[in-house]
Motif scaffolding. Structure first.
Motif, short mmCIF file in Angstrom:
data_model
loop_
_atom_site.label_atom_id
_atom_site.label_comp_id
_atom_site.label_asym_id
_atom_site.label_seq_id
_atom_site.Cartn_x
_atom_site.Cartn_y
_atom_site.Cartn_z
N ALA A 39 -54.05 -27.28 -65.36
CA ALA A 39 -54.38 -28.68 -65.04
C ALA A 39 -55.45 -29.23 -65.97
CB ALA A 39 -54.83 -28.80 -63.58
N ALA A 40 -56.47 -28.45 -66.26
CA ALA A 40 -57.54 -28.91 -67.16
C ALA A 40 -57.00 -29.14 -68.57
CB ALA A 40 -58.68 -27.89 -67.18
N ALA A 41 -56.16 -28.24 -69.05
CA ALA A 41 -55.58 -28.39 -70.39
C ALA A 41 -54.68 -29.62 -70.46
CB ALA A 41 -54.80 -27.13 -70.76
N GLU A 42 -53.87 -29.81 -69.43
CA GLU A 42 -52.99 -30.99 -69.41
C GLU A 42 -53.80 -32.28 -69.39
OE1 GLU A 42 -49.93 -30.74 -66.44
OE2 GLU A 42 -49.25 -28.79 -67.18
N ALA A 43 -54.90 -32.31 -68.68
CA ALA A 43 -55.75 -33.51 -68.62
C ALA A 43 -56.33 -33.81 -70.00
CB ALA A 43 -56.87 -33.32 -67.60
N ILE A 44 -56.75 -32.80 -70.73
CA ILE A 44 -57.28 -33.01 -72.07
C ILE A 44 -56.20 -33.54 -73.00
CG2 ILE A 44 -58.23 -31.85 -74.11
CD1 ILE A 44 -59.71 -29.97 -72.10
N VAL A 45 -55.01 -32.96 -72.93
CA VAL A 45 -53.90 -33.41 -73.77
C VAL A 45 -53.55 -34.86 -73.45
CG1 VAL A 45 -51.46 -33.05 -74.27
CG2 VAL A 45 -53.00 -31.09 -74.14
N GLN A 46 -53.55 -35.23 -72.17
CA GLN A 46 -53.27 -36.62 -71.77
C GLN A 46 -54.32 -37.57 -72.34
OE1 GLN A 46 -50.70 -37.90 -70.16
NE2 GLN A 46 -49.67 -36.07 -69.48
N GLU A 47 -55.56 -37.14 -72.35
CA GLU A 47 -56.64 -37.96 -72.91
C GLU A 47 -56.52 -38.06 -74.43
OE1 GLU A 47 -61.53 -38.04 -73.13
OE2 GLU A 47 -60.56 -36.55 -71.85
N PHE A 48 -56.15 -36.97 -75.07
CA PHE A 48 -56.07 -36.91 -76.52
C PHE A 48 -54.93 -37.74 -77.10
CE2 PHE A 48 -54.28 -34.52 -80.24
CZ PHE A 48 -55.24 -34.90 -81.17
N ALA A 49 -53.77 -37.72 -76.46
CA ALA A 49 -52.56 -38.33 -77.03
C ALA A 49 -52.76 -39.76 -77.53
CB ALA A 49 -51.41 -38.24 -76.04
N PRO A 50 -53.30 -40.68 -76.75
CA PRO A 50 -53.44 -42.05 -77.27
C PRO A 50 -54.59 -42.21 -78.28
CG PRO A 50 -54.27 -41.93 -75.02
CD PRO A 50 -53.65 -40.59 -75.34
N LYS A 51 -55.61 -41.37 -78.18
CA LYS A 51 -56.78 -41.48 -79.06
C LYS A 51 -56.53 -40.85 -80.42
CE LYS A 51 -60.25 -41.33 -75.39
NZ LYS A 51 -61.36 -40.54 -74.84
N GLU A 96 -61.43 -33.27 -83.15
CA GLU A 96 -62.63 -32.43 -83.12
C GLU A 96 -63.22 -32.32 -81.71
OE1 GLU A 96 -64.11 -30.48 -85.44
OE2 GLU A 96 -62.36 -30.92 -86.68
N GLU A 97 -63.31 -33.45 -81.03
CA GLU A 97 -63.90 -33.46 -79.69
C GLU A 97 -63.00 -32.80 -78.65
OE1 GLU A 97 -64.87 -36.48 -76.00
OE2 GLU A 97 -64.47 -37.35 -77.96
N LEU A 98 -61.74 -33.23 -78.64
CA LEU A 98 -60.87 -32.84 -77.53
C LEU A 98 -60.07 -31.56 -77.78
CD1 LEU A 98 -59.72 -36.44 -76.67
CD2 LEU A 98 -61.24 -34.99 -75.32
N ILE A 99 -59.50 -31.38 -78.96
CA ILE A 99 -58.66 -30.21 -79.21
C ILE A 99 -59.49 -29.04 -79.74
CG2 ILE A 99 -56.66 -29.31 -80.45
CD1 ILE A 99 -56.04 -31.35 -78.17
#
Length: 121
Positions: A39-51, A96-99
């Motif tokens: 769940a934590a990894a999926e949340a980060i990926v969801q945040e990263f995709a548009p940015k 750099e921040e998210l991935i």
């Protein structure tokens, strides 16, 4: 690419008779996550995709898959215009921040696999 007026089977014939190379860099990353971090990894990926990929001109597609029968695992499938586009992607502030930052703390291992496009419909 389909030609107007041709049925899908005819499109396959065009691929056989008019081969063409579509320049593209394809990256595939099977990623094993630390236990309990899906769940934590999926949340980060969801945040990263548009940015990240959603704002990058050279990122042609960015897809992340989960396997319902394999917890704590993600599969990234990414397409870039070329190596320079991939380098820009991995050099972005969002990456750099998210991935490289938060997401990297959640993984056990990953494999980076480059692919060349063979067929595209």
């Amino acid at each position: 690419m389909a030609r107007p007026g041709l049925c899908p089977r005819a499109n396959l014939e065009v691929l056989r008779t008019e081969p063409r190379r579509i320049p593209m860099l394809a990256k595939v990353f099977p990623i094993k996550l630390k236990d309990g971090n899906q769940a934590a990894a999926e949340a980060i990926v969801q945040e990263f995709a548009p940015k990240g990929p959603g704002a990058e001109e050279g990122t042609l597609s960015f897809r992340v898959y989960r396997d319902p029968s394999n917890p704590d695992y993600l599969l990234f499938v990414e397409h870039f215009a070329d190596q320079a586009a991939y380098d820009a992607h991995t050099g972005s502030a969002a990456y750099e921040e998210l991935i490289a930052g938060r997401f990297a703390d959640l993984i056990v291992e990953f494999v980076e696999v480059d692919h060349e496009l063979l067929v595209s419909l």
